[in-house]
Design an enzyme around this catalytic site. Structure first.
Site, PDB file in Angstrom:
ATOM      1  N   ARG A 265       7.974 110.329 -49.191  1.00  0.00           N
ATOM      2  CA  ARG A 265       7.862 110.362 -47.726  1.00  0.00           C
ATOM      3  C   ARG A 265       6.433 110.075 -47.297  1.00  0.00           C
ATOM      4  O   ARG A 265       6.190 109.442 -46.288  1.00  0.00           O
ATOM      5  CB  ARG A 265       8.310 111.734 -47.204  1.00  0.00           C
ATOM      6  CG  ARG A 265       9.799 111.959 -47.323  1.00  0.00           C
ATOM      7  CD  ARG A 265      10.153 113.401 -47.140  1.00  0.00           C
ATOM      8  NE  ARG A 265       9.487 114.239 -48.142  1.00  0.00           N
ATOM      9  CZ  ARG A 265       9.609 115.555 -48.231  1.00  0.00           C
ATOM     10  NH1 ARG A 265      10.347 116.190 -47.365  1.00  0.00           N
ATOM     11  NH2 ARG A 265       8.999 116.233 -49.172  1.00  0.00           N
TER      12      ARG A 265
ATOM     13  N   ASN B 242      15.188 110.908 -58.678  1.00  0.00           N
ATOM     14  CA  ASN B 242      14.296 112.008 -59.049  1.00  0.00           C
ATOM     15  C   ASN B 242      13.883 112.866 -57.856  1.00  0.00           C
ATOM     16  O   ASN B 242      13.691 114.071 -57.997  1.00  0.00           O
ATOM     17  CB  ASN B 242      13.048 111.401 -59.720  1.00  0.00           C
ATOM     18  CG  ASN B 242      11.905 112.381 -59.821  1.00  0.00           C
ATOM     19  OD1 ASN B 242      11.907 113.268 -60.666  1.00  0.00           O
ATOM     20  ND2 ASN B 242      10.918 112.239 -58.930  1.00  0.00           N
TER      21      ASN B 242
ATOM     22  N   THR C  28       4.274 120.886 -62.345  1.00  0.00           N
ATOM     23  CA  THR C  28       4.278 120.048 -61.129  1.00  0.00           C
ATOM     24  C   THR C  28       4.099 120.943 -59.907  1.00  0.00           C
ATOM     25  O   THR C  28       4.162 122.175 -60.002  1.00  0.00           O
ATOM     26  CB  THR C  28       5.617 119.296 -60.957  1.00  0.00           C
ATOM     27  OG1 THR C  28       6.637 120.265 -60.664  1.00  0.00           O
ATOM     28  CG2 THR C  28       6.001 118.490 -62.174  1.00  0.00           C
TER      29      THR C  28
ATOM     30  N   ILE D 279       7.018 114.603 -61.949  1.00  0.00           N
ATOM     31  CA  ILE D 279       7.846 113.947 -62.976  1.00  0.00           C
ATOM     32  C   ILE D 279       8.123 112.486 -62.605  1.00  0.00           C
ATOM     33  O   ILE D 279       8.069 111.596 -63.461  1.00  0.00           O
ATOM     34  CB  ILE D 279       9.167 114.743 -63.152  1.00  0.00           C
ATOM     35  CG1 ILE D 279       8.853 116.104 -63.807  1.00  0.00           C
ATOM     36  CG2 ILE D 279      10.179 113.958 -63.972  1.00  0.00           C
ATOM     37  CD1 ILE D 279      10.008 117.095 -63.796  1.00  0.00           C
TER      38      ILE D 279
ATOM     39  N   VAL E 291      14.714 109.996 -48.650  1.00  0.00           N
ATOM     40  CA  VAL E 291      16.039 109.757 -49.247  1.00  0.00           C
ATOM     41  C   VAL E 291      17.161 110.503 -48.513  1.00  0.00           C
ATOM     42  O   VAL E 291      18.330 110.195 -48.688  1.00  0.00           O
ATOM     43  CB  VAL E 291      16.088 110.080 -50.768  1.00  0.00           C
ATOM     44  CG1 VAL E 291      15.157 109.180 -51.561  1.00  0.00           C
ATOM     45  CG2 VAL E 291      15.818 111.548 -51.038  1.00  0.00           C
TER      46      VAL E 291
ATOM     47  N   LYS F  81      22.025 121.058 -57.430  1.00  0.00           N
ATOM     48  CA  LYS F  81      21.928 120.578 -58.811  1.00  0.00           C
ATOM     49  C   LYS F  81      23.267 120.707 -59.541  1.00  0.00           C
ATOM     50  O   LYS F  81      23.590 119.887 -60.401  1.00  0.00           O
ATOM     51  CB  LYS F  81      20.800 121.311 -59.553  1.00  0.00           C
ATOM     52  CG  LYS F  81      19.396 121.017 -58.986  1.00  0.00           C
ATOM     53  CD  LYS F  81      19.017 119.533 -59.072  1.00  0.00           C
ATOM     54  CE  LYS F  81      17.566 119.274 -58.672  1.00  0.00           C
ATOM     55  NZ  LYS F  81      17.187 117.863 -58.712  1.00  0.00           N
TER      56      LYS F  81
ATOM     57  N   TYR G  18      19.194 124.787 -53.566  1.00  0.00           N
ATOM     58  CA  TYR G  18      18.689 123.976 -54.678  1.00  0.00           C
ATOM     59  C   TYR G  18      19.672 124.044 -55.848  1.00  0.00           C
ATOM     60  O   TYR G  18      20.071 123.015 -56.414  1.00  0.00           O
ATOM     61  CB  TYR G  18      17.305 124.472 -55.102  1.00  0.00           C
ATOM     62  CG  TYR G  18      16.698 123.711 -56.257  1.00  0.00           C
ATOM     63  CD1 TYR G  18      15.973 122.539 -56.032  1.00  0.00           C
ATOM     64  CD2 TYR G  18      16.840 124.145 -57.580  1.00  0.00           C
ATOM     65  CE1 TYR G  18      15.412 121.828 -57.089  1.00  0.00           C
ATOM     66  CE2 TYR G  18      16.287 123.446 -58.639  1.00  0.00           C
ATOM     67  CZ  TYR G  18      15.573 122.294 -58.395  1.00  0.00           C
ATOM     68  OH  TYR G  18      15.020 121.592 -59.447  1.00  0.00           O
TER      69      TYR G  18
HETATM   70  N1  LIG Z   1       9.058 120.703 -62.308  1.00  0.00           N
HETATM   71  C1  LIG Z   1      10.019 121.365 -62.916  1.00  0.00           C
HETATM   72  O1  LIG Z   1       9.769 122.355 -63.640  1.00  0.00           O
HETATM   73  C2  LIG Z   1      11.448 120.911 -62.756  1.00  0.00           C
HETATM   74  C3  LIG Z   1      12.444 121.617 -63.463  1.00  0.00           C
HETATM   75  C4  LIG Z   1      13.760 121.208 -63.334  1.00  0.00           C
HETATM   76  C5  LIG Z   1      14.077 120.122 -62.529  1.00  0.00           C
HETATM   77  N2  LIG Z   1      13.095 119.454 -61.847  1.00  0.00           N
HETATM   78  C6  LIG Z   1      13.483 118.285 -61.040  1.00  0.00           C
HETATM   79  O2  LIG Z   1      12.612 117.209 -61.341  1.00  0.00           O
HETATM   80  C7  LIG Z   1      12.498 116.324 -60.214  1.00  0.00           C
HETATM   81  C8  LIG Z   1      11.041 116.088 -59.887  1.00  0.00           C
HETATM   82  O3  LIG Z   1      10.457 117.338 -59.560  1.00  0.00           O
HETATM   83  P1  LIG Z   1       8.882 117.599 -59.546  1.00  0.00           P
HETATM   84  O4  LIG Z   1       8.698 118.940 -60.115  1.00  0.00           O
HETATM   85  O5  LIG Z   1       8.166 116.431 -60.098  1.00  0.00           O
HETATM   86  O6  LIG Z   1       8.651 117.716 -57.951  1.00  0.00           O
HETATM   87  P2  LIG Z   1       7.386 117.414 -57.037  1.00  0.00           P
HETATM   88  O7  LIG Z   1       6.142 117.562 -57.788  1.00  0.00           O
HETATM   89  O8  LIG Z   1       7.589 118.217 -55.799  1.00  0.00           O
HETATM   90  O9  LIG Z   1       7.575 115.845 -56.677  1.00  0.00           O
HETATM   91  C9  LIG Z   1       8.667 115.456 -55.895  1.00  0.00           C
HETATM   92  C10 LIG Z   1       8.542 113.986 -55.536  1.00  0.00           C
HETATM   93  O10 LIG Z   1       9.663 113.640 -54.714  1.00  0.00           O
HETATM   94  C11 LIG Z   1       9.202 113.163 -53.437  1.00  0.00           C
HETATM   95  N3  LIG Z   1      10.155 113.576 -52.409  1.00  0.00           N
HETATM   96  C12 LIG Z   1      10.492 114.827 -52.032  1.00  0.00           C
HETATM   97  N4  LIG Z   1      11.384 114.780 -51.027  1.00  0.00           N
HETATM   98  C13 LIG Z   1      11.611 113.471 -50.762  1.00  0.00           C
HETATM   99  C14 LIG Z   1      12.421 112.792 -49.837  1.00  0.00           C
HETATM  100  N5  LIG Z   1      13.173 113.445 -48.930  1.00  0.00           N
HETATM  101  N6  LIG Z   1      12.428 111.437 -49.851  1.00  0.00           N
HETATM  102  C15 LIG Z   1      11.672 110.751 -50.743  1.00  0.00           C
HETATM  103  N7  LIG Z   1      10.871 111.350 -51.641  1.00  0.00           N
HETATM  104  C16 LIG Z   1      10.846 112.700 -51.652  1.00  0.00           C
HETATM  105  C17 LIG Z   1       7.809 113.792 -53.270  1.00  0.00           C
HETATM  106  O11 LIG Z   1       6.978 113.086 -52.350  1.00  0.00           O
HETATM  107  P3  LIG Z   1       6.940 113.481 -50.773  1.00  0.00           P
HETATM  108  O12 LIG Z   1       6.875 114.970 -50.696  1.00  0.00           O
HETATM  109  O13 LIG Z   1       5.742 112.788 -50.219  1.00  0.00           O
HETATM  110  O14 LIG Z   1       8.204 112.945 -50.184  1.00  0.00           O
HETATM  111  C18 LIG Z   1       7.304 113.663 -54.707  1.00  0.00           C
HETATM  112  O15 LIG Z   1       6.899 112.341 -54.963  1.00  0.00           O
HETATM  113  C19 LIG Z   1      13.288 117.003 -59.079  1.00  0.00           C
HETATM  114  O16 LIG Z   1      14.582 116.459 -59.007  1.00  0.00           O
HETATM  115  C20 LIG Z   1      13.365 118.459 -59.524  1.00  0.00           C
HETATM  116  O17 LIG Z   1      14.463 119.121 -58.974  1.00  0.00           O
HETATM  117  C21 LIG Z   1      11.790 119.825 -61.943  1.00  0.00           C
END
Ligand SMILES: NC(=O)c1ccc[n+]([C@@H]2O[C@H](COP(=O)([O-])OP(=O)(O)OC[C@H]3O[C@@H](n4cnc5c(N)ncnc54)[C@H](OP(=O)(O)O)[C@@H]3O)[C@@H](O)[C@H]2O)c1
Length: 229
Positions: free
Chosen positions: A35, A85, A184, A15, A59, A153, A149
């Site tokens: 990271r 995010n 994702t 996202i 972060v 949230k 988690y």
């Molecule tokens: N996908 C869904 O269905 C869904 C539903 C509800 C809410 N969300 C929320 O949407 C947001 C994005 O989720 P996503 O599904 O896109 O996740 P994702 O595919 O796992 O991507 C997460 C991103 O955050 C980075 N990240 C993780 N830990 C980090 C840290 N400690 N410091 C800096 N960067 C960090 C990751 O890169 P690195 O690992 O290299 O650090 C990656 O770029 C999150 O807040 C999640 O809770 C997602």
């Protein structure tokens, strides 16, 4: 907004990446982190350098966030949009079975990380700016076995409410944005048995955020499935 400068955490994939891409297309300058540095190098290779600034940052580590925000301000001069995010899933087990160190790590990244990033960015944000906290349905309804988690949230929804009140007088708005089920890596980790093709792609969430921005929606908690208002 006269200037369009954004800081987006976790922009290397999912996202966050979709939001980065969309903002760049809309003429924003964007500074993002993750990271894994190699993923950021690939991001620049794929999206081009025009308007895009990247730096690795965890972060959950306040010194790392401080350096990241300084880098963003040095590159862009300030910001009008902060998208918190980045987040991690942790484990999907009962509270009783939850490993302590993992619990602490999830809270550190998902809650402390949002606090650090927001605290360090706010001095560079003026009237008309916006903070977007990417939340989750797990932060609104009880989600058994989602452990740290879910708690993080719920905390983020609360943080967004208090921040909105604090920043009202400064003309800075705050959104908590629940993207809903999105295709994702994190979603696949949470639901390994699910067919990813049954889910919407991340650019739908970016589109939703842009709609909120363009509609100048007031501070509040927004849910992709419910639409704008
Ligand atoms: N996908 C869904 O269905 C869904 C539903 C509800 C809410 N969300 C929320 O949407 C947001 C994005 O989720 P996503 O599904 O896109 O996740 P994702 O595919 O796992 O991507 C997460 C991103 O955050 C980075 N990240 C993780 N830990 C980090 C840290 N400690 N410091 C800096 N960067 C960090 C990751 O890169 P690195 O690992 O290299 O650090 C990656 O770029 C999150 O807040 C999640 O809770 C997602």
């Amino acid at each position: 907004m006269n200037q369009k400068r954004a800081v987006v955490t976790g922009g290397s994939r999912g996202i966050g990446r979709a939001i980065v891409e969309r903002l760049l297309r809309e003429g924003w300058q964007v500074c993002t982190c993750s990271r894994n540095y190699q993923d950021l190098v690939r991001l620049v290779e794929e999206l081009g350098q025009e308007g895009l600034h990247v730096r690795s940052c965890n972060v959950g580590d306040r010194w790392s966030v401080k350096a990241f925000v300084e880098f963003c301000v040095e590159r862009m001069g300030g910001l009008e949009l902060l998208v918190n995010n980045a987040s991690i899933l942790g484990s999907r087990v009962s509270v009783e079975a939850y490993p302590e160190e993992l619990w602490e790590e999830v809270i550190k990244v998902n809650i402390n990380g949002v606090f650090y990033t927001t605290k360090y960015c706010l001095p560079y944000m003026g009237k008309g700016s916006l903070v977007v906290n990417v939340s989750s349905g797990a932060g609104k309804r009880p989600a058994p076995y989602w452990g740290a988690y879910a708690v993080s949230k719920f905390g983020l929804e609360g943080f967004s409410l208090l921040l909105a009140e604090e920043l009202k007088g400064r003309g800075i708005k705050v959104y908590a944005l629940n993207p809903g089920a999105t295709r994702t890596q994190m979603r696949a980790q949470a639901y390994p048995e699910e067919d990813p093709n049954s889910l919407k792609p991340p650019d739908k969430v970016a589109e939703f955020l842009l709609k909120l921005l363009k509609a100048e929606a007031p501070s509040g908690s927004y849910d992709y499935r419910e639409g704008l208002y």
